[in-house]
Design a protein around this motif. Structure first.
Motif, PDB file in Angstrom:
ATOM      1  N   VAL A 183      -4.846   7.132  -8.265  1.00  4.51           N
ATOM      2  CA  VAL A 183      -5.804   7.835  -6.981  1.00  4.51           C
ATOM      3  C   VAL A 183      -5.995   9.165  -7.325  1.00  4.51           C
ATOM      4  CG1 VAL A 183      -5.281   5.463  -6.032  1.00  4.51           C
ATOM      5  CG2 VAL A 183      -3.706   7.452  -5.803  1.00  4.51           C
ATOM      6  N   GLU A 206      -0.190   7.957  -9.674  1.00  2.81           N
ATOM      7  CA  GLU A 206      -0.272   6.802 -10.426  1.00  2.81           C
ATOM      8  C   GLU A 206       0.534   5.742  -9.866  1.00  2.81           C
ATOM      9  OE1 GLU A 206      -0.019   7.299 -14.553  1.00  2.81           O
ATOM     10  OE2 GLU A 206      -1.181   5.229 -14.880  1.00  2.81           O
ATOM     11  N   PHE A 207      -0.046   4.557  -9.514  1.00  2.00           N
ATOM     12  CA  PHE A 207       0.676   3.264  -9.117  1.00  2.00           C
ATOM     13  C   PHE A 207       1.225   2.613 -10.338  1.00  2.00           C
ATOM     14  CE2 PHE A 207       2.284  -0.192  -6.718  1.00  2.00           C
ATOM     15  CZ  PHE A 207       1.901  -1.368  -7.150  1.00  2.00           C
ATOM     16  N   SER A 244       0.824  -1.167   0.159  1.00  2.30           N
ATOM     17  CA  SER A 244      -0.030   0.174  -0.073  1.00  2.30           C
ATOM     18  C   SER A 244       0.818   1.245  -0.081  1.00  2.30           C
ATOM     19  CB  SER A 244      -0.905   0.038   1.266  1.00  2.30           C
ATOM     20  OG  SER A 244      -1.872  -1.080   1.148  1.00  2.30           O
ATOM     21  N   TYR A 254      -2.808   4.427  -2.154  1.00  5.26           N
ATOM     22  CA  TYR A 254      -3.216   3.216  -2.998  1.00  5.26           C
ATOM     23  C   TYR A 254      -3.216   2.089  -2.321  1.00  5.26           C
ATOM     24  CZ  TYR A 254      -2.304  -0.628  -6.208  1.00  5.26           C
ATOM     25  OH  TYR A 254      -2.079  -1.743  -6.787  1.00  5.26           O
ATOM     26  N   THR A 259      -5.382   2.164 -10.170  1.00  2.00           N
ATOM     27  CA  THR A 259      -3.838   2.685  -9.877  1.00  2.00           C
ATOM     28  C   THR A 259      -3.757   3.880 -10.005  1.00  2.00           C
ATOM     29  OG1 THR A 259      -3.907   2.215 -12.354  1.00  2.00           O
ATOM     30  CG2 THR A 259      -3.144   0.462 -11.147  1.00  2.00           C
TER      31      THR A 259
END
Lengths: 117, 115
Positions: free
Chosen positions: B57, B66-67, B32, B50, B55
């Motif tokens: 958030v 952005e993940f 996370s 996240y 992806t």
């Protein structure tokens, strides 16, 4: 709703003196954290409580640091004796529970800034 | 083990221009990720998080992140900087470790907004 309350905000002491910090978490939050933030660094966990039980104190320097959380509400962090390297901001945070840590929902107090001369 | 690396200790942008604060992470578990903001003499405040859902958030004050698993990154962006965005920003990772979860903070990025 009141946030996490810490006192004192600032403390200046001479080395070898004792010092104590107090934290009152958000009502209903059963997880409480103490972090230390050195200048120019991110916070580092010292100890985490679930209610009155210390479940993670692996980073607490136990020779001089102690903490308690009586009745699972307020908490105190003590340093005795203080050393020059203890100068930092001591942050208290609380969350609803262990799940709160994974969700990142920690609520921080404004911190207690310690200066050791 | 888990860690985060904030690639810039200090970022300066002009008011009204885009903001990009970079963060790379390392985690042995499905992480996370969070961004926290710290205004001078104030407590840290959660900006966004996240937790294995979308992806991209969105957080408070127009920030988003952005993940990207392939790049192990979680960069923070905002289309248009405001003077009130001047603060210290921390990228944070949390990962499960036999049920003993805790947050690991990066070293922070100080954002300065030029009028």
């Amino acid at each position: 709703e009141a946030g996490v309350v810490q006192s004192p905000r600032y403390k200046i002491i001479e080395k070898k003196q004792p010092v104590a910090f107090w934290c009152n978490p958000i009502s209903g939050h059963n997880t409480l954290y103490w972090y230390r933030q050195n200048l120019g660094q991110g916070p580092e966990l010292l100890i985490r409580y679930e209610n009155e039980e210390a479940v993670d104190d692996s980073q607490l320097p136990k020779d001089r640091f102690s903490a308690e959380r009586l009745k699972g509400v307020d908490s105190t962090l003590k340093i005795q004796p203080a050393e020059l390297g203890d100068s930092a901001v001591y942050l208290c945070a609380s969350s609803l529970g262990l799940r709160g840590a994974r969700d990142g929902e920690l609520f921080f107090g404004e911190g207690s800034r310690l200066t050791v001369l | 083990a888990q860690s985060v690396t904030q690639l810039d200790s200090h970022v300066s942008v002009s008011e009204g221009t885009p903001v990009l604060l970079r963060c790379n992470y390392s985690s042995s578990y499905s992480p996370s990720l969070f961004w926290y903001v710290q205004h001078p003499n104030k407590g840290l405040q959660l900006l966004l998080k996240y937790t294995s859902a979308a992806t991209l958030v969105k957080g408070i004050n127009g920030f988003e992140a952005e993940f990207k698993k392939s790049e192990t990154s979680f960069h923070l962006t905002k289309p248009s900087a405001h003077m009130s965005d001047a603060a210290e920003y921390f990228c944070v990772v949390s990962g499960a470790n036999f049920g003993n979860e805790k947050l690991t903070f990066g070293t922070g990025t100080r954002l300065t907004i030029i009028p």
